[in-house]
Every structure is written in structure tokens, then in C-alpha cells.
Scaffold this motif. Structure first.
Motif, PDB file in Angstrom:
ATOM      1  N   ARG A   1      28.580  32.183  38.646  1.00  0.00           N
ATOM      2  CA  ARG A   1      29.462  33.245  39.165  1.00  0.00           C
ATOM      3  C   ARG A   1      30.838  32.679  39.528  1.00  0.00           C
ATOM      4  O   ARG A   1      31.870  33.316  39.306  1.00  0.00           O
TER       5      ARG A   1
ATOM      6  N   LYS B   1      34.491  40.824  37.228  1.00  0.00           N
ATOM      7  CA  LYS B   1      34.430  41.624  38.450  1.00  0.00           C
ATOM      8  C   LYS B   1      32.997  41.777  38.970  1.00  0.00           C
ATOM      9  O   LYS B   1      32.770  41.857  40.178  1.00  0.00           O
ATOM     10  N   ARG B   2      32.020  41.828  38.057  1.00  0.00           N
ATOM     11  CA  ARG B   2      30.616  41.841  38.501  1.00  0.00           C
ATOM     12  C   ARG B   2      30.297  40.559  39.279  1.00  0.00           C
ATOM     13  O   ARG B   2      29.663  40.600  40.343  1.00  0.00           O
ATOM     14  N   SER B   3      30.736  39.427  38.718  1.00  0.00           N
ATOM     15  CA  SER B   3      30.453  38.152  39.394  1.00  0.00           C
ATOM     16  C   SER B   3      31.167  38.080  40.736  1.00  0.00           C
ATOM     17  O   SER B   3      30.618  37.589  41.729  1.00  0.00           O
TER      18      SER B   3
ATOM     19  N   ASP C   1      34.778  43.243  33.013  1.00  0.00           N
ATOM     20  CA  ASP C   1      33.533  43.694  33.657  1.00  0.00           C
ATOM     21  C   ASP C   1      32.719  42.500  34.149  1.00  0.00           C
ATOM     22  O   ASP C   1      32.222  42.502  35.274  1.00  0.00           O
ATOM     23  N   ARG C   2      32.619  41.480  33.324  1.00  0.00           N
ATOM     24  CA  ARG C   2      31.831  40.286  33.703  1.00  0.00           C
ATOM     25  C   ARG C   2      32.441  39.584  34.921  1.00  0.00           C
ATOM     26  O   ARG C   2      31.736  39.213  35.866  1.00  0.00           O
TER      27      ARG C   2
ATOM     28  N   GLY D   1      31.946  40.584  42.614  1.00  0.00           N
ATOM     29  CA  GLY D   1      31.207  41.469  43.525  1.00  0.00           C
ATOM     30  C   GLY D   1      29.939  40.823  44.046  1.00  0.00           C
ATOM     31  O   GLY D   1      29.618  40.917  45.241  1.00  0.00           O
ATOM     32  N   ILE D   2      29.223  40.136  43.179  1.00  0.00           N
ATOM     33  CA  ILE D   2      27.995  39.452  43.617  1.00  0.00           C
ATOM     34  C   ILE D   2      28.321  38.362  44.633  1.00  0.00           C
ATOM     35  O   ILE D   2      27.651  38.219  45.650  1.00  0.00           O
TER      36      ILE D   2
END
Length: 355
Positions: free
Chosen positions: A292, A272-274, A269-270, A276-277
């Protein structure tokens, strides 16, 4: 006309090389500080004396032996812009001291940028060799071979008891500073990093940020280097650093495995969040960009995401710095503009869909 190819692209040729443990040890560097016997050290030298040093040492680039190490180009610092100096610092090819404080400063660079020979920095001569991954012994072998070449032609400032004499007392003796740039996100996430770094300081090593003394360890990147230059041989210093870095690599590998075993969903999750950002952010300050990029680099290493390569991550780490951003987009920028262009550059490099 100075050769400005060195400031036109972020990725140095040596960064493309393969090496063991390069997912954790980004690069290895060895730097040797030397001074000429007959001329005052740079802090006390007059402009005429520093020019004499420059002329004596730049003659070296014409020596056939130096060219046996490859093709070299010289850049005189007063012939390039402050922005180009900043870019050379961001690529670790010269030090901030040479860029900002030197008198008649210059650098002799190898074609692949793995060797940079700084003149009239804090010391008359600083020979630096860079290798990809964990190759500190290889970097030392090349640095000492080039050092021997210079020493065959000039007299170094040397004392029988103290060894090589340098401007800063912390470099007296061997004049050797060896370091390994390490990406240690798992040790940070598992909160083991402070214990590891404390242990490092107890065996004669020190931890610095990505740009050396006084810089921050942004993006979970730490520079481990020797602190002691006096009372040990060069080989002892290199072996000590080598052995400690090997242990840190094992700790980081174990921490990564522990994260995968115990917190795989959170790590995915961490990462893929980064990712995405980085793909969609309109504004990114340097601190967030570094963090990131660190998350995505970890995700690539662990096989969580595909697409970005490690050389691309290395390139982005350089290109998102202040100087390179302004060089890339060809204009001076205020803080907000830099954050906007940094986000744009990362989106373009990662191939983000157009919004």
C-alpha cells in the motif's frame, strides 16, 4: 554510554537530501570490505584477536583525517539491546551479520548516518557510504577516500594477483559492493520486471531485496548491485552499475507514462484505494503495508494525490518494521499486536481523522 540517537528516529539526515531521479532511485550505497594483514579473519579469530582488531580500528576515529568527513560516534554492539541492534539493521546502518553473529563487533557512525564503518563483521572492516537518490559515483568517491585513510595507517590483507582478500570468495578482488535501491512499481504492473531483471543478471549485476541477500523485494523495491568483484576495476564496476541503473530508470519512466496514457483511471483507483486503506485500516501486516505504501508513493510521484511527502514515505518504510514498531511503542509485541500498531502508526503519520 552508547549514543542511541541513531535508534530514536527513523529518518536519517542524509535521506532529506535532494537528488536526481529520487522518485525511482531511492538511495545509492557503496560498501568496501577489508581485512587486516596480521590477524586471522573474523570467522577464525579468537575473542582476543577480534578485540585487538576492534582496538586497532577504533583508534581510527580519533584521527584528524577521519573527522574531516564529519563528526563520528562509535557504538559497541555488546553495549546495546537486541532491539536497538534490530533498529540499526532496519535503518541499513549495520548488517544482520554484524548485529547477530559478530564477535566484539562495533560500528562507527557519522552524525548524519551517511557513513557507517562496521568492525568485526564478516570481514574486519566494512566501510559503507549511503547517498540519497541516484548518486552511486558520489558514494564511491567518499567510500574510497575513507578507505585510503585507513590504508594509510594499517596493512590490509592483499594479494598481488587476487587483490584484496576477504572472508567470502565472492568479495575477493576489489571487495566492492555497490547498489542502488529502486522503486519499480510500473515495471511490475506492466509485467516487464522479470525481463528487465533477467537482462540485469546477464551483465554481471544481481537483484536483491530491501535488506540485501536473502530478503524479499517487498513493496516493489529492488536492490540492484554488482555481482563481480574480481577481474574488473572499481571504476568499471561503478560505471557498469551506473549505466544499467540509468536504463532501468528510463524503462520505469516509460512504463509510468504508459500507465497514465492507457490505464489512468485504474491507476488512480488503485492509488486512492491504497491511500484509503492506510488511512482507516485497523490491522496491517508488513507485506500489505509495504504494497500500500508503494501504491501511495507512486501516486505522489504521479501527482495523483497530495499530502504525503516522499521523506514521509521513506520514514514509514522504516518505522513499520518489527524492531522500530516495538521501539516506538516501548513494548514487546506478538504478531497480531504488531499488525495493529503498524496500522495505528501509519494512520497517525498520515493524519487520518479519528474514528
Amino acid at each position: 554510554m552508547p549514543n542511541l540517537r541513531f535508534t530514536e528516529k527513523a529518518l536519517s539526515d542524509w535521506m532529506l537530501g535532494n537528488a536526481n531521479d529520487s522518485e525511482i532511485a531511492i538511495s545509492s550505497r557503496v560498501r568496501v570490505a577489508r581485512n587486516l594483514q596480521q590477524i586471522p579473519f573474523p570467522l577464525l579469530a579468537t575473542s582476543e584477536q577480534s578485540m585487538e582488531v576492534l582496538e586497532l580500528l577504533t583508534d581510527m576515529k580519533t584521527y584528524e583525517d577521519l573527522h574531516s568527513f564529519g563528526t563520528f560516534h562509535m557504538i559497541t554492539l555488546n553495549e546495546i539491546t537486541s532491539l536497538d541492534k534490530k533498529v540499526l539493521v532496519e535503518k541499513h546502518l549495520i548488517s544482520p551479520s554484524l548485529a547477530n553473529e559478530s564477535q566484539n563487533g562495533a560500528v562507527i557512525l557519522s552524525e548524519d548516518e551517511s557513513v557507517s564503518i562496521m568492525i568485526n563483521e564478516e570481514d574486519h572492516l566494512r566501510i559503507q557510504c549511503l547517498y540519497p537518490g541516484f548518486q552511486v559515483r558520489e558514494a564511491w568517491e567518499k567510500a574510497t577516500a575513507i578507505d585510503d585513510l585507513f590504508e594509510a595507517h594499517i596493512d590490509y590483507a592483499f594479494d598481488g594477483k587476487r587483490g584484496y582478500l576477504t572472508s567470502c570468495p565472492t568479495n575477493v578482488g576489489t571487495g566492492l559492493r555497490a547498489s542502488v535501491m529502486m522503486h519499480l512499481p510500473a515495471l511490475v504492473m506492466t509485467q516487464q520486471i522479470n525481463r528487465i531483471l533477467s537482462a540485469v543478471s546477464q551483465v554481471g549485476l544481481t537483484v536483491r531485496g530491501i535488506y540485501g541477500e536473502g530478503s524479499e523485494a517487498a513493496g516493489n523495491i529492488f536492490q540492484i548491485s554488482n555481482q563481480i568483484t574480481l577481474g574488473q576495476t572499481e571504476i568499471e564496476i561503478i560505471d557498469n552499475l551506473h549505466n544499467v541503473v540509468m536504463q532501468i530508470i528510463e524503462h520505469e519512466k516509460n512504463a509510468r507514462q504508459r500507465l497514465l496514457n492507457e490505464s489512468k483511471l485504474r491507476i488512480k483507483d488503485r492509488v486512492k484505494r491504497s491511500y484509503g486503506i492506510l488511512l482507516f485500516a485497523e490491522i496491517l501486516d508488513s507485506k500489505e503495508a509495504a504494497q500500500r505504501l508503494s501504491d501511495v508513493r507512486l501516486g505522489v510521484d504521479l501527482g495523483i494525490i497530495e499530502g504525503p511527502s516522499i521523506p514521509m514515505m521513506n520514514e514509514l518504510n522504516v518505522m513499520t518494521q518489527q524492531g522500530f514498531l516495538q521501539k516506538t511503542f516501548g513494548e514487546e509485541m506478538n504478531l497480531e499486536e504488531r499488525d495493529m500498531y503498524r496500522a495505528r502508526l501509519i494512520r497517525e503519520k498520515l493524519g487520518a481523522p479519528h474514528s
